[in-house]
Design a protein around this motif. Sequence first.
Motif, PDB file in Angstrom:
ATOM      1  N   ALA A 132      10.421   8.044   9.024  1.00  0.00           N
ATOM      2  CA  ALA A 132      11.249   8.139   7.821  1.00  0.00           C
ATOM      3  C   ALA A 132      11.386   9.585   7.400  1.00  0.00           C
ATOM      4  CB  ALA A 132      10.641   7.318   6.681  1.00  0.00           C
ATOM      5  N   GLY A 133      12.567   9.947   6.894  1.00  0.00           N
ATOM      6  CA  GLY A 133      12.828  11.291   6.408  1.00  0.00           C
ATOM      7  C   GLY A 133      12.249  11.543   5.023  1.00  0.00           C
ATOM      8  N   ARG A 134      12.283  12.796   4.614  1.00  0.00           N
ATOM      9  CA  ARG A 134      11.651  13.216   3.368  1.00  0.00           C
ATOM     10  C   ARG A 134      12.274  12.562   2.143  1.00  0.00           C
ATOM     11  NH1 ARG A 134       6.795  15.036   1.789  1.00  0.00           N
ATOM     12  NH2 ARG A 134       7.069  14.848  -0.452  1.00  0.00           N
ATOM     13  N   HIS A 135      13.558  12.288   2.175  1.00  0.00           N
ATOM     14  CA  HIS A 135      14.223  11.706   1.008  1.00  0.00           C
ATOM     15  C   HIS A 135      13.633  10.343   0.663  1.00  0.00           C
ATOM     16  CE1 HIS A 135      17.416  11.064  -1.878  1.00  0.00           C
ATOM     17  NE2 HIS A 135      17.791   9.954  -1.270  1.00  0.00           N
ATOM     18  N   LEU A 136      13.291   9.554   1.671  1.00  0.00           N
ATOM     19  CA  LEU A 136      12.702   8.240   1.421  1.00  0.00           C
ATOM     20  C   LEU A 136      11.305   8.372   0.832  1.00  0.00           C
ATOM     21  CD1 LEU A 136      14.907   7.791   3.807  1.00  0.00           C
ATOM     22  CD2 LEU A 136      13.735   5.620   4.095  1.00  0.00           C
ATOM     23  N   ILE A 137      10.565   9.368   1.297  1.00  0.00           N
ATOM     24  CA  ILE A 137       9.228   9.605   0.763  1.00  0.00           C
ATOM     25  C   ILE A 137       9.316  10.035  -0.702  1.00  0.00           C
ATOM     26  CG2 ILE A 137       7.149  11.024   1.008  1.00  0.00           C
ATOM     27  CD1 ILE A 137       7.782  11.159   4.016  1.00  0.00           C
ATOM     28  N   ASP A 138      10.312  10.868  -1.019  1.00  0.00           N
ATOM     29  CA  ASP A 138      10.495  11.300  -2.411  1.00  0.00           C
ATOM     30  C   ASP A 138      10.860  10.123  -3.310  1.00  0.00           C
ATOM     31  OD1 ASP A 138       9.959  13.892  -1.639  1.00  0.00           O
ATOM     32  OD2 ASP A 138      12.068  14.480  -1.491  1.00  0.00           O
ATOM     33  N   LEU A 139      11.685   9.219  -2.816  1.00  0.00           N
ATOM     34  CA  LEU A 139      12.078   8.062  -3.620  1.00  0.00           C
ATOM     35  C   LEU A 139      10.883   7.152  -3.928  1.00  0.00           C
ATOM     36  CD1 LEU A 139      15.452   7.050  -1.905  1.00  0.00           C
ATOM     37  CD2 LEU A 139      15.185   7.810  -4.267  1.00  0.00           C
ATOM     38  N   MET A 140      10.033   6.958  -2.931  1.00  0.00           N
ATOM     39  CA  MET A 140       8.896   6.055  -3.112  1.00  0.00           C
ATOM     40  C   MET A 140       7.692   6.758  -3.718  1.00  0.00           C
ATOM     41  SD  MET A 140       8.053   2.915  -2.915  1.00  0.00           S
ATOM     42  CE  MET A 140       9.515   2.326  -2.057  1.00  0.00           C
ATOM     43  N   GLY A 141       7.612   8.077  -3.571  1.00  0.00           N
ATOM     44  CA  GLY A 141       6.471   8.809  -4.091  1.00  0.00           C
ATOM     45  C   GLY A 141       5.246   8.700  -3.225  1.00  0.00           C
ATOM     46  N   MET A 142       5.430   8.297  -1.970  1.00  0.00           N
ATOM     47  CA  MET A 142       4.303   8.147  -1.052  1.00  0.00           C
ATOM     48  C   MET A 142       4.837   8.074   0.374  1.00  0.00           C
ATOM     49  SD  MET A 142       3.378   4.107  -1.625  1.00  0.00           S
ATOM     50  CE  MET A 142       3.513   4.221  -3.411  1.00  0.00           C
ATOM     51  N   GLU A 143       3.946   8.154   1.338  1.00  0.00           N
ATOM     52  CA  GLU A 143       4.325   7.985   2.734  1.00  0.00           C
ATOM     53  C   GLU A 143       4.816   6.553   2.952  1.00  0.00           C
ATOM     54  OE1 GLU A 143       5.617   8.535   5.863  1.00  0.00           O
ATOM     55  OE2 GLU A 143       4.291  10.261   5.620  1.00  0.00           O
ATOM     56  N   VAL A 144       5.926   6.391   3.636  1.00  0.00           N
ATOM     57  CA  VAL A 144       6.502   5.053   3.797  1.00  0.00           C
ATOM     58  C   VAL A 144       6.334   4.499   5.204  1.00  0.00           C
ATOM     59  CG1 VAL A 144       8.173   5.486   1.979  1.00  0.00           C
ATOM     60  CG2 VAL A 144       8.825   5.900   4.354  1.00  0.00           C
ATOM     61  N   ARG A 145       5.773   5.277   6.096  1.00  0.00           N
ATOM     62  CA  ARG A 145       5.594   4.774   7.454  1.00  0.00           C
ATOM     63  C   ARG A 145       4.711   3.527   7.435  1.00  0.00           C
ATOM     64  NH1 ARG A 145       1.897   6.831  12.334  1.00  0.00           N
ATOM     65  NH2 ARG A 145       3.065   5.902  14.060  1.00  0.00           N
ATOM     66  N   GLY A 146       5.168   2.472   8.117  1.00  0.00           N
ATOM     67  CA  GLY A 146       4.451   1.209   8.153  1.00  0.00           C
ATOM     68  C   GLY A 146       4.813   0.255   7.043  1.00  0.00           C
ATOM     69  N   MET A 147       5.516   0.726   6.022  1.00  0.00           N
ATOM     70  CA  MET A 147       5.915  -0.133   4.914  1.00  0.00           C
ATOM     71  C   MET A 147       7.145  -0.941   5.286  1.00  0.00           C
ATOM     72  SD  MET A 147       5.420   2.489   1.687  1.00  0.00           S
ATOM     73  CE  MET A 147       6.113   1.302   0.533  1.00  0.00           C
ATOM     74  N   PRO A 148       7.306  -2.151   4.745  1.00  0.00           N
ATOM     75  CA  PRO A 148       8.528  -2.915   4.990  1.00  0.00           C
ATOM     76  C   PRO A 148       9.708  -2.280   4.273  1.00  0.00           C
ATOM     77  CG  PRO A 148       7.146  -4.056   3.406  1.00  0.00           C
ATOM     78  CD  PRO A 148       6.337  -2.896   3.914  1.00  0.00           C
ATOM     79  N   VAL A 149      10.877  -2.385   4.875  1.00  0.00           N
ATOM     80  CA  VAL A 149      12.063  -1.779   4.282  1.00  0.00           C
ATOM     81  C   VAL A 149      12.403  -2.424   2.947  1.00  0.00           C
ATOM     82  CG1 VAL A 149      13.643  -3.304   5.527  1.00  0.00           C
ATOM     83  CG2 VAL A 149      14.449  -1.068   4.755  1.00  0.00           C
ATOM     84  N   CYS A 150      11.997  -3.680   2.746  1.00  0.00           N
ATOM     85  CA  CYS A 150      12.282  -4.364   1.483  1.00  0.00           C
ATOM     86  C   CYS A 150      11.536  -3.740   0.310  1.00  0.00           C
ATOM     87  CB  CYS A 150      11.965  -5.852   1.590  1.00  0.00           C
ATOM     88  SG  CYS A 150      10.209  -6.216   1.815  1.00  0.00           S
ATOM     89  N   SER A 151      10.581  -2.828   0.567  1.00  0.00           N
ATOM     90  CA  SER A 151       9.856  -2.168  -0.514  1.00  0.00           C
ATOM     91  C   SER A 151      10.776  -1.358  -1.413  1.00  0.00           C
ATOM     92  CB  SER A 151       8.777  -1.241   0.057  1.00  0.00           C
ATOM     93  OG  SER A 151       7.859  -1.948   0.850  1.00  0.00           O
ATOM     94  N   PHE A 152      11.936  -0.957  -0.894  1.00  0.00           N
ATOM     95  CA  PHE A 152      12.871  -0.151  -1.675  1.00  0.00           C
ATOM     96  C   PHE A 152      13.776  -1.013  -2.552  1.00  0.00           C
ATOM     97  CE2 PHE A 152      11.565   3.018   1.338  1.00  0.00           C
ATOM     98  CZ  PHE A 152      11.680   4.216   0.650  1.00  0.00           C
ATOM     99  N   LEU A 153      13.690  -2.323  -2.436  1.00  0.00           N
ATOM    100  CA  LEU A 153      14.549  -3.195  -3.222  1.00  0.00           C
ATOM    101  C   LEU A 153      13.739  -3.996  -4.227  1.00  0.00           C
ATOM    102  CD1 LEU A 153      16.566  -2.432  -0.943  1.00  0.00           C
ATOM    103  CD2 LEU A 153      17.490  -4.742  -1.180  1.00  0.00           C
ATOM    104  N   ASN A 154      14.376  -4.337  -5.332  1.00  0.00           N
ATOM    105  CA  ASN A 154      13.761  -5.238  -6.299  1.00  0.00           C
ATOM    106  C   ASN A 154      13.653  -6.630  -5.693  1.00  0.00           C
ATOM    107  OD1 ASN A 154      13.488  -3.323  -8.465  1.00  0.00           O
ATOM    108  ND2 ASN A 154      15.699  -3.480  -8.792  1.00  0.00           N
TER     109      ASN A 154
END
Length: 259
Positions: free
Chosen positions: A92-114
């Motif tokens: 994952a690129g840096r923009h996704l990490i900034d949005l989540m506030g943490m490392e997103v590798r290994g996380m499900p993509v649904c974590s970004f949705l309500n």
Amino acid sequence: MSQDFDKDQDGDSGRIPVLHKQGKGKLLRLADYEAARPDRILGDLRGYWESLRQGRAIPARADVEPRGIRRALDYAFILERIAPGAARFRLAGRHLIDLMGMEVRGMPVCSFLNTSSRGRLSDVLESVFRGPQIAEMRLDSPASYGRPGLVGHLLLLPLRSDLGDVTRALGCLVAEGEIGQNPRRFDLVEDHEFPVIPGAKVLEPSASAAGFSEPPLPFRAGPATEKPALPADASPEERRARFRVISQNEESSGPRPRL
């Protein structure tokens, strides 16, 4: 540089490497000095994916290299399908990490949705892998305390794994606006699917595509066997008459009630 991009198999940090440099030893991202332009970023990524096909319907994951997606690198990611309607981030690129506030590798993509939008995302994901086909989604994160409103754009492009099955996807997520307090999550406002071959039939996302098409079994109530309630002044003998002793053999061999 391509070796860095392929380290998701070897347990690295999972971040897509930054390629932009300014001065000796100083790293900068495009997002540091240029506002995100979703149309350009999505167009660049889709154009790169098209260039990898070389006469094939679906390009391979092994063909993807960071130098080909310089301007989209901060927003890009690689997904791995782990179950029907479910996928996790491999890179994952840096923009996704900034949005989540943490490392997103290994996380499900649904974590970004309500939670209210995750079912639809699951359906779209499965249509991308099963079609296979391309999907574009528009996302929205309403403003709240410490969180300005964001408009997001999500693109998914199918890829073949080393085994030849379509269980990977190249994608990008671009959010317009100030991130504010993270994590930021979105509602899925609309989605559009496109065939990988022009003119081919589009597989419409549905719950059946994610494996939830079987309806529950109808409930069949058995005959009423309840005895009328005992009066409050019933004697102990009358109460004991209602009890029935069930042996262990009878309990294990007899039919069990359906729930």
